[in-house]
Design a protein around this motif. Sequence first.
Motif, PDB file in Angstrom:
ATOM      1  N   PRO A 184       0.831  -1.213   0.000  1.00 47.98           N
ATOM      2  CA  PRO A 184       0.000   0.000   0.000  1.00 47.98           C
ATOM      3  C   PRO A 184       0.860   1.256   0.000  1.00 47.98           C
ATOM      4  CG  PRO A 184      -0.797  -1.579   1.624  1.00 47.98           C
ATOM      5  CD  PRO A 184       0.522  -2.102   1.139  1.00 47.98           C
ATOM      6  N   ALA A 185       0.418   2.220  -0.787  1.00 52.32           N
ATOM      7  CA  ALA A 185       1.129   3.505  -0.841  1.00 52.32           C
ATOM      8  C   ALA A 185       0.790   4.327   0.406  1.00 52.32           C
ATOM      9  CB  ALA A 185       0.729   4.267  -2.098  1.00 52.32           C
ATOM     10  N   ARG A 186       1.660   5.273   0.691  1.00 52.63           N
ATOM     11  CA  ARG A 186       1.413   6.182   1.826  1.00 52.63           C
ATOM     12  C   ARG A 186       0.418   7.257   1.371  1.00 52.63           C
ATOM     13  NH1 ARG A 186       6.133   9.200   4.053  1.00 52.63           N
ATOM     14  NH2 ARG A 186       4.350  10.342   4.912  1.00 52.63           N
ATOM     15  N   LEU A 187      -0.862   6.957   1.589  1.00 50.32           N
ATOM     16  CA  LEU A 187      -1.891   7.899   1.150  1.00 50.32           C
ATOM     17  C   LEU A 187      -1.804   9.215   1.901  1.00 50.32           C
ATOM     18  CD1 LEU A 187      -4.976   5.555   0.684  1.00 50.32           C
ATOM     19  CD2 LEU A 187      -3.647   6.692  -1.092  1.00 50.32           C
ATOM     20  N   ASP A 188      -1.325   9.181   3.145  1.00 53.34           N
ATOM     21  CA  ASP A 188      -1.230  10.429   3.897  1.00 53.34           C
ATOM     22  C   ASP A 188      -0.295  11.418   3.198  1.00 53.34           C
ATOM     23  OD1 ASP A 188       0.942   8.715   4.513  1.00 53.34           O
ATOM     24  OD2 ASP A 188       1.382   9.864   6.315  1.00 53.34           O
ATOM     25  N   ALA A 189       0.743  10.890   2.529  1.00 57.05           N
ATOM     26  CA  ALA A 189       1.653  11.777   1.806  1.00 57.05           C
ATOM     27  C   ALA A 189       0.954  12.430   0.618  1.00 57.05           C
ATOM     28  CB  ALA A 189       2.879  10.993   1.344  1.00 57.05           C
ATOM     29  N   LEU A 190       0.136  11.647  -0.101  1.00 61.32           N
ATOM     30  CA  LEU A 190      -0.640  12.214  -1.207  1.00 61.32           C
ATOM     31  C   LEU A 190      -1.635  13.238  -0.687  1.00 61.32           C
ATOM     32  CD1 LEU A 190      -1.642  12.417  -4.099  1.00 61.32           C
ATOM     33  CD2 LEU A 190      -2.926  10.292  -3.748  1.00 61.32           C
ATOM     34  N   HIS A 191      -2.287  12.925   0.426  1.00 62.50           N
ATOM     35  CA  HIS A 191      -3.247  13.869   1.006  1.00 62.50           C
ATOM     36  C   HIS A 191      -2.556  15.180   1.374  1.00 62.50           C
ATOM     37  CE1 HIS A 191      -5.681  10.106   2.391  1.00 62.50           C
ATOM     38  NE2 HIS A 191      -5.715  10.284   1.092  1.00 62.50           N
ATOM     39  N   ASP A 192      -1.341  15.080   1.916  1.00 63.96           N
ATOM     40  CA  ASP A 192      -0.626  16.295   2.302  1.00 63.96           C
ATOM     41  C   ASP A 192      -0.224  17.124   1.084  1.00 63.96           C
ATOM     42  OD1 ASP A 192      -0.898  15.810   4.973  1.00 63.96           O
ATOM     43  OD2 ASP A 192       1.095  14.937   5.238  1.00 63.96           O
ATOM     44  N   VAL A 193       0.068  16.479  -0.044  1.00 66.39           N
ATOM     45  CA  VAL A 193       0.345  17.226  -1.273  1.00 66.39           C
ATOM     46  C   VAL A 193      -0.900  18.019  -1.681  1.00 66.39           C
ATOM     47  CG1 VAL A 193       0.815  17.020  -3.738  1.00 66.39           C
ATOM     48  CG2 VAL A 193       2.157  15.688  -2.107  1.00 66.39           C
ATOM     49  N   LEU A 194      -2.061  17.385  -1.615  1.00 63.65           N
ATOM     50  CA  LEU A 194      -3.305  18.068  -1.982  1.00 63.65           C
ATOM     51  C   LEU A 194      -3.590  19.234  -1.038  1.00 63.65           C
ATOM     52  CD1 LEU A 194      -5.327  14.854  -2.776  1.00 63.65           C
ATOM     53  CD2 LEU A 194      -4.874  16.682  -4.413  1.00 63.65           C
ATOM     54  N   VAL A 195      -3.331  19.041   0.256  1.00 62.24           N
ATOM     55  CA  VAL A 195      -3.524  20.125   1.217  1.00 62.24           C
ATOM     56  C   VAL A 195      -2.566  21.275   0.918  1.00 62.24           C
ATOM     57  CG1 VAL A 195      -3.339  20.763   3.662  1.00 62.24           C
ATOM     58  CG2 VAL A 195      -4.442  18.614   3.014  1.00 62.24           C
ATOM     59  N   ALA A 196      -1.332  20.935   0.546  1.00 64.03           N
ATOM     60  CA  ALA A 196      -0.353  21.970   0.216  1.00 64.03           C
ATOM     61  C   ALA A 196      -0.782  22.766  -1.017  1.00 64.03           C
ATOM     62  CB  ALA A 196       1.019  21.340  -0.013  1.00 64.03           C
ATOM     63  N   VAL A 197      -1.296  22.080  -2.033  1.00 57.89           N
ATOM     64  CA  VAL A 197      -1.778  22.779  -3.231  1.00 57.89           C
ATOM     65  C   VAL A 197      -2.951  23.683  -2.868  1.00 57.89           C
ATOM     66  CG1 VAL A 197      -2.897  22.443  -5.470  1.00 57.89           C
ATOM     67  CG2 VAL A 197      -0.908  21.054  -4.840  1.00 57.89           C
ATOM     68  N   SER A 198      -3.828  23.218  -1.981  1.00 57.68           N
ATOM     69  CA  SER A 198      -4.944  24.044  -1.526  1.00 57.68           C
ATOM     70  C   SER A 198      -4.439  25.328  -0.881  1.00 57.68           C
ATOM     71  CB  SER A 198      -5.799  23.244  -0.534  1.00 57.68           C
ATOM     72  OG  SER A 198      -6.809  24.039   0.035  1.00 57.68           O
ATOM     73  N   GLN A 199      -3.413  25.209  -0.044  1.00 56.00           N
ATOM     74  CA  GLN A 199      -2.847  26.393   0.607  1.00 56.00           C
ATOM     75  C   GLN A 199      -2.183  27.307  -0.418  1.00 56.00           C
ATOM     76  OE1 GLN A 199      -3.175  27.158   3.974  1.00 56.00           O
ATOM     77  NE2 GLN A 199      -2.457  29.131   3.209  1.00 56.00           N
ATOM     78  N   MET A 200      -1.525  26.713  -1.409  1.00 56.17           N
ATOM     79  CA  MET A 200      -0.890  27.475  -2.480  1.00 56.17           C
ATOM     80  C   MET A 200      -1.919  28.339  -3.209  1.00 56.17           C
ATOM     81  SD  MET A 200       1.553  25.699  -5.368  1.00 56.17           S
ATOM     82  CE  MET A 200       2.165  24.513  -4.177  1.00 56.17           C
ATOM     83  N   LEU A 201      -3.068  27.735  -3.499  1.00 56.20           N
ATOM     84  CA  LEU A 201      -4.119  28.473  -4.204  1.00 56.20           C
ATOM     85  C   LEU A 201      -4.636  29.636  -3.367  1.00 56.20           C
ATOM     86  CD1 LEU A 201      -6.109  25.471  -5.701  1.00 56.20           C
ATOM     87  CD2 LEU A 201      -4.915  27.229  -7.007  1.00 56.20           C
ATOM     88  N   ALA A 202      -4.686  29.457  -2.052  1.00 58.36           N
ATOM     89  CA  ALA A 202      -5.150  30.539  -1.179  1.00 58.36           C
ATOM     90  C   ALA A 202      -4.137  31.668  -1.104  1.00 58.36           C
ATOM     91  CB  ALA A 202      -5.437  29.987   0.214  1.00 58.36           C
ATOM     92  N   ASP A 203      -2.846  31.314  -1.098  1.00 60.24           N
ATOM     93  CA  ASP A 203      -1.799  32.313  -0.880  1.00 60.24           C
ATOM     94  C   ASP A 203      -1.401  33.065  -2.143  1.00 60.24           C
ATOM     95  OD1 ASP A 203      -1.716  31.412   1.722  1.00 60.24           O
ATOM     96  OD2 ASP A 203       0.106  30.219   1.477  1.00 60.24           O
ATOM     97  N   LEU A 204      -1.574  32.463  -3.317  1.00 61.66           N
ATOM     98  CA  LEU A 204      -0.988  32.991  -4.551  1.00 61.66           C
ATOM     99  C   LEU A 204      -2.071  33.330  -5.570  1.00 61.66           C
ATOM    100  CD1 LEU A 204       1.879  30.329  -4.848  1.00 61.66           C
ATOM    101  CD2 LEU A 204       1.976  32.574  -3.727  1.00 61.66           C
ATOM    102  N   PRO A 205      -2.605  34.544  -5.548  1.00 54.43           N
ATOM    103  CA  PRO A 205      -3.680  34.909  -6.472  1.00 54.43           C
ATOM    104  C   PRO A 205      -3.278  34.850  -7.941  1.00 54.43           C
ATOM    105  CG  PRO A 205      -3.494  36.496  -4.671  1.00 54.43           C
ATOM    106  CD  PRO A 205      -2.296  35.610  -4.594  1.00 54.43           C
ATOM    107  N   GLN A 206      -1.965  34.912  -8.222  1.00 60.56           N
ATOM    108  CA  GLN A 206      -1.523  34.907  -9.626  1.00 60.56           C
ATOM    109  C   GLN A 206      -1.434  33.497 -10.200  1.00 60.56           C
ATOM    110  OE1 GLN A 206       0.241  36.079  -7.036  1.00 60.56           O
ATOM    111  NE2 GLN A 206       0.801  38.226  -7.353  1.00 60.56           N
ATOM    112  N   LEU A 207      -1.627  32.471  -9.394  1.00 62.65           N
ATOM    113  CA  LEU A 207      -1.514  31.098  -9.873  1.00 62.65           C
ATOM    114  C   LEU A 207      -2.783  30.736 -10.650  1.00 62.65           C
ATOM    115  CD1 LEU A 207      -0.162  28.137  -7.726  1.00 62.65           C
ATOM    116  CD2 LEU A 207      -1.758  27.827  -9.595  1.00 62.65           C
TER     117      LEU A 207
END
Length: 900
Positions: free
Chosen positions: A650-673
Amino acid sequence: MSIRHLDRLLSPASVAVFGASARPGSVGATVWRNLRAGAFSGPVYGVNPKHATLDGVPVYARASQLPAAPDLALICTPPHTVAALIGELGALGTRAVVIVTAGLSAEQKQAALDAARANTVRLLGPNCIGLLNPHIGLNASFAHCDALAGDIAFVSQSGALATAVLDWTRSRGVGLSHLVSLGDHCDVDFGDLLDHLANDARTRSILLYVEAIESPRKFMSAARAAARNKPVIVVKAGRAGNGVKAAASHTGALAGSDTVYDAAIRRAGMLRVDTLQELFLAAETLARFRTNRSTELTVMTNGGGAGVMAADAAARAGIALAEPGAALLARLDAVLPANWSHANPIDIIGDAPVERYAETLSALLAEPGTGAVLFVHAPTAIVRSEDIARACLPLVRSHASRVMSAWLGDAAVAQARKLFEDAGVADYATPEEAVHAFAMLQTYRRNQEVLTETPDASRNPLPDAAAALGLLESALAEGREWLHEHEAKALLKAYGIDTVPTIAVADSADAAVAAARELGYPVALKILSRDITHKSDVGGVRLALADDAALRDAVGTMRDAVAAARPGARIDGFTVQPTVHRPHAQEVIVGASIDSVFGPVILCGQGGTAVEVVADTAIALPPLNRALAGELVSRTRVSRLLAGYRDHPPARLDALHDVLVAVSQMLADLPQLAELDINPLWVDEHGALALDARIRLSKTPVGGAERFAILPYPTQWVRTQQWNGRSIVVRPIRPEDEAQHRRFIESLDPQDIRMRVFHSRNELPRSELARLTQIDYDREMAFIAETRDANGAAETLGVARTVSDPDHVEAEFAIIVRSDLKGQGLGTLLFDRLIEHARHRGIERLVGLVLRENTRMLELSRAMGFEADPAEPADSGQRRMVRNLADEKPPPWRLADRGR
């Protein structure tokens, strides 16, 4: 606008029709006739200077001649007259208008809104058929028939669909609490009506026909709040021809508008269906069967064919049929003939007498493992269907939440079907329809769970937002729309996402070799060009280059291949990165783009160069936490590969989940993205690793937290403060705080809880805890004061909360401090923060209901500038404390205009 005066619109005490007429076939005549023919008991006025009377009733020439200002006015006059009428009615005291008139220009619509704004007159329409409230006999529409009174509200953007539904419900005996046609909805929209209907006691479920949403955050806030209270079911038109256009990134191509609507409906805890028939099927199922928690189905039938049809439908819908246990099989053997099916479906044979039905049903309902029971009966000449129903009634009455029925046929089973329906059983025309309804219930339940699931805290480090902004600003300053690959990976690293080390070099074989020697062979070589995003499409990727010679050869052949495929492309150089060997890794894509309606969206699915062909992706609205990220991943087929198979752990799904959470934060912080692709993202038992990334920018901000359809966690309100000689953190509450919040409540003295919430329970059910921690930051705020105990664990010292009305006019406050910390100034500190936040959000008035015996809170609120409402009855056990924040105006009872 808001929910203000919607009671006047939907439940008026008096109505006036402007343009009332006797001309056959005219809208004014139809509206007048419908109002007069109904059971509405209030005054109905006609206004038309061309008539003195209609149907023997006096008609008035203008609004000023009316005996009283009507609660509701229906305008059926020419477009150029509408704005002036609204202004006149508002001045008289009317607060709700239905603009039935069609053909208003954009300027005339704006003039109507301007006229309404002065007196907060609510406008429904223009170009709508009107509304019905059968419970008060109101038919304020030009529909062709009236509605039966019931508990389903239907709101439609299409007038034609509204009349079709009206006809459909009436012919089937389905009752409505409200039917509302929005028309062009220049004012009252879905969000307003969801807020109102969520608190309407006569409405048990809300059905929506949606063509487009224009105020996404308002809609999402209202929908999430309504869906917590009652089922909300949506037909969204426009699955086909959804306007998906070619995009430069995979995510932009895959995240079409209809899939985003799907994501929004799911995130709000609503249920989407495809047809009007399914709309009412779902409403019936949720009204009668919503409390059933089963995920498996047992089919009981007197016909093998009907059972097979039910089983086939279950297989298509992914519904599991319950496996009968040994004890149940033995009990069934005792009551059924030897040739019964001995499996699920339970075929009791076509010659079954009444007793066999009752005994079999009793055995199935006595066994919890049977799940939901689908009772299927085809009529026979051996026994009357009505007799079977009567024999089973005691069982189904006591187990209505576990039984679904499908009485096959028409006249022969009509009475039996009615007996079951009167007992509260959800009944369906066919086994397939019943199974489909059960599947819809599973989807609805999953969507509801998304509303309340408690996430684990992400392990992502705090992002280096300054470094990220610097990368974006540098690229934009150079006039570039796309980040280079090494820049994109640097951005990912700033948000804690692991990437393959990448070195950008000039267009030189020597430079590439030097980078490869630094990284170590084997390496991958990729073209570096601001004009090329999908490098593999033009021969711009070479993998597993083992030595200097192979790399030098690759530089030359790649340069030639790219020049042939894209002659005009500017070549900025190459990137070199080590070849990573992770044999169990699955290729995943994680992406982000900006939807034209709902703003930033996030995509996840199976990655690789053929991602559009594979079409295994799912969409979610940010903000995401680990639970929401997990739900997003679970909707992809690649999630089954990530769970492990054969020699793949089994893959470490928590790591994938954390990538998605990081992208979510990126979208909040960076209006030019504007667009982002991480593809492929390798996910395996070791974690997640980004091999490639593409990021498109926009010089004009297109994203950021303010464009989110759901307001993200407001990090700007996290502050460290000094209190009582110690350092504490005062911050907004998070969904992840549920366990911490439970410990706080359990630590409180019951008397303190009674002072706060007027009861003394300090053990709250999970659903209530979720409601306290998973708040809508657009309408609510809960600040917690937090410190660390001796073991380093976070603990809550106090909580201050506001809940505002959808208008942001008034917010109710509440504060509670840990029982052993009272009188030490913490309540004052939290109160200051609440007031500061309320001012920032534009709240006009803060109010709080305080028990008269709670002298400490009364004194604190007075010290904070609140005054007791003198209108509160003297014999009331509570005081209503009020502070006006809008320019610190006097309390409302001192205002000259008490109706403001």
